[in-house]
Design a protein around this motif. Sequence first.
Motif, PDB file in Angstrom:
ATOM      1  N   ILE A  70       2.200  81.967 142.763  1.00 28.63           N
ATOM      2  CA  ILE A  70       3.515  81.406 142.485  1.00 28.63           C
ATOM      3  C   ILE A  70       4.586  81.937 143.453  1.00 28.63           C
ATOM      4  CG2 ILE A  70       5.348  81.205 140.733  1.00 28.63           C
ATOM      5  CD1 ILE A  70       2.800  79.754 139.890  1.00 28.63           C
ATOM      6  N   ASP A  71       5.149  81.045 144.243  1.00 33.52           N
ATOM      7  CA  ASP A  71       6.437  81.244 144.937  1.00 33.52           C
ATOM      8  C   ASP A  71       6.537  82.522 145.774  1.00 33.52           C
ATOM      9  OD1 ASP A  71       6.891  78.977 143.488  1.00 33.52           O
ATOM     10  OD2 ASP A  71       8.465  79.808 142.216  1.00 33.52           O
ATOM     11  N   MET A  72       5.470  82.817 146.535  1.00 40.55           N
ATOM     12  CA  MET A  72       5.525  84.004 147.417  1.00 40.55           C
ATOM     13  C   MET A  72       6.299  83.621 148.687  1.00 40.55           C
ATOM     14  SD  MET A  72       4.131  86.530 145.786  1.00 40.55           S
ATOM     15  CE  MET A  72       3.841  87.747 147.064  1.00 40.55           C
TER      16      MET A  72
ATOM     17  N   ARG B  10       5.605  76.555 145.877  1.00 42.50           N
ATOM     18  CA  ARG B  10       6.889  76.901 146.518  1.00 42.50           C
ATOM     19  C   ARG B  10       7.993  76.281 145.662  1.00 42.50           C
ATOM     20  NH1 ARG B  10       8.386  74.675 151.515  1.00 42.50           N
ATOM     21  NH2 ARG B  10       7.490  72.775 150.673  1.00 42.50           N
ATOM     22  N   GLU B  11       8.973  77.085 145.296  1.00 46.12           N
ATOM     23  CA  GLU B  11      10.128  76.554 144.567  1.00 46.12           C
ATOM     24  C   GLU B  11      11.182  76.142 145.586  1.00 46.12           C
ATOM     25  OE1 GLU B  11      11.988  79.268 141.829  1.00 46.12           O
ATOM     26  OE2 GLU B  11      13.597  77.861 141.344  1.00 46.12           O
ATOM     27  N   CYS B  12      11.438  74.855 145.678  1.00 40.94           N
ATOM     28  CA  CYS B  12      12.485  74.390 146.593  1.00 40.94           C
ATOM     29  C   CYS B  12      12.840  72.939 146.273  1.00 40.94           C
ATOM     30  CB  CYS B  12      12.078  74.550 148.050  1.00 40.94           C
ATOM     31  SG  CYS B  12      10.544  73.756 148.495  1.00 40.94           S
TER      32      CYS B  12
ATOM     33  N   VAL C 295       5.643  85.648 142.058  1.00 43.15           N
ATOM     34  CA  VAL C 295       6.970  86.113 141.636  1.00 43.15           C
ATOM     35  C   VAL C 295       7.787  84.952 141.061  1.00 43.15           C
ATOM     36  CG1 VAL C 295       6.930  87.920 143.366  1.00 43.15           C
ATOM     37  CG2 VAL C 295       7.983  85.746 143.958  1.00 43.15           C
ATOM     38  N   THR C 296       8.781  85.299 140.250  1.00 41.17           N
ATOM     39  CA  THR C 296       8.938  86.579 139.597  1.00 41.17           C
ATOM     40  C   THR C 296       8.254  86.501 138.230  1.00 41.17           C
ATOM     41  OG1 THR C 296      11.092  86.015 138.588  1.00 41.17           O
ATOM     42  CG2 THR C 296      11.128  87.129 140.718  1.00 41.17           C
ATOM     43  N   THR C 297       7.830  87.656 137.750  1.00 37.31           N
ATOM     44  CA  THR C 297       6.955  87.665 136.574  1.00 37.31           C
ATOM     45  C   THR C 297       7.567  86.934 135.386  1.00 37.31           C
ATOM     46  OG1 THR C 297       6.338  89.876 137.339  1.00 37.31           O
ATOM     47  CG2 THR C 297       5.462  89.172 135.213  1.00 37.31           C
TER      48      THR C 297
ATOM     49  N   VAL D 243      10.143  84.888 135.278  1.00 38.14           N
ATOM     50  CA  VAL D 243      10.779  83.581 135.512  1.00 38.14           C
ATOM     51  C   VAL D 243       9.677  82.551 135.813  1.00 38.14           C
ATOM     52  CG1 VAL D 243      12.567  82.310 136.775  1.00 38.14           C
ATOM     53  CG2 VAL D 243      12.926  84.699 136.209  1.00 38.14           C
ATOM     54  N   CYS D 244       9.345  82.341 137.076  1.00 38.63           N
ATOM     55  CA  CYS D 244       8.432  81.235 137.396  1.00 38.63           C
ATOM     56  C   CYS D 244       6.990  81.505 136.984  1.00 38.63           C
ATOM     57  CB  CYS D 244       8.532  80.902 138.873  1.00 38.63           C
ATOM     58  SG  CYS D 244      10.154  80.228 139.281  1.00 38.63           S
ATOM     59  N   VAL D 245       6.572  82.757 137.013  1.00 37.62           N
ATOM     60  CA  VAL D 245       5.186  83.057 136.622  1.00 37.62           C
ATOM     61  C   VAL D 245       5.005  82.818 135.128  1.00 37.62           C
ATOM     62  CG1 VAL D 245       3.459  84.884 136.438  1.00 37.62           C
ATOM     63  CG2 VAL D 245       4.798  84.645 138.538  1.00 37.62           C
TER      64      VAL D 245
HETATM   65  N1  TIU Z   1      10.080  81.864 141.536  1.00 39.14           N
HETATM   66  C1  TIU Z   1      11.008  82.330 140.705  1.00 39.14           C
HETATM   67  O1  TIU Z   1      10.750  83.152 139.840  1.00 39.14           O
HETATM   68  N2  TIU Z   1      12.301  81.874 140.906  1.00 39.14           N
HETATM   69  C2  TIU Z   1      13.426  82.573 140.574  1.00 39.14           C
HETATM   70  O2  TIU Z   1      14.538  82.091 140.741  1.00 39.14           O
HETATM   71  N3  TIU Z   1      13.242  83.827 140.079  1.00 39.14           N
HETATM   72  C3  TIU Z   1      14.193  84.751 139.795  1.00 39.14           C
HETATM   73  O3  TIU Z   1      13.820  85.785 139.257  1.00 39.14           O
HETATM   74  N4  TIU Z   1      15.443  84.526 140.102  1.00 39.14           N
END
Ligand code: TIU
Length: 221
Positions: free
Chosen positions: A23-25, A71-73, A157-159, A161-163
């Motif tokens: 997730i989102d590295m 990827r978060e975008c 990342v982050t545990t 939030v997105c994970v």
């Molecule tokens: N990928 C992810 O967790 N996105 C965030 O915005 N995380 C934060 O901790 N901000």
Amino acid sequence: MIIDDAQPFPFAFEEDSCALLLIDMQRDFIEPGGFGESLGNDVTPLLEIVPAVSTLLDGFRYNNLCIIHTRECHQPDLSDCPPSKRHRGSPARRIGDPGPMGRILIDGEPGADIIAPLAPLPDEIVITKPGKGAFYNTELEAVLQSNAISHLIVAGVTTEVCVQSTMREANDRGYDCLLATDATASYFPEFKKSTIDMIRAQGGIVGWTATVDQIVNALPL
Ligand code: TIU
């Protein structure tokens, strides 16, 4: 395959139906000088997991197993970023604003790239996601179904939030998920600990946890 030391109890899986979900590295979350740090976050805990994530990725690559990166975008016109998301965080730096690595969390900008040591190989799947959960408005579920995946090893990342969002979405959809505890990180170490605890509480209400060594040792090669 079985991870005997997984918590809260052993995690059994077949290699053909198990995928690694990273997730989102991404540079903007992890690298010094990125979006995350510019908001006042300490990126050290995120940098520290890169070797463990690499080990996990290498284990899946060596065994020729399914690997999915997210990827978060957002699109450059922000059409996939609702105000409820854009208006969170610091008013000085919003999604889509100019940031230290290009426009913040915009597809195609340098900051949205996955960090170089974990760059996806051409045969690996990359999911671009507009939300915290990787299933929301993405092709992830169709990809998992077409690859007959039922079990997910999750890292990144982050545990909290997105994970965590992704693991809860996956659990609701019927996937058995295990979180790699030393291959996930938060800007807030206490949030990481709490998330790990709540995932595996109540008999694994969301899923399982194990270390990278425990996971890799369970792989066939
Ligand atoms: N990928 C992810 O967790 N996105 C965030 O915005 N995380 C934060 O901790 N901000």
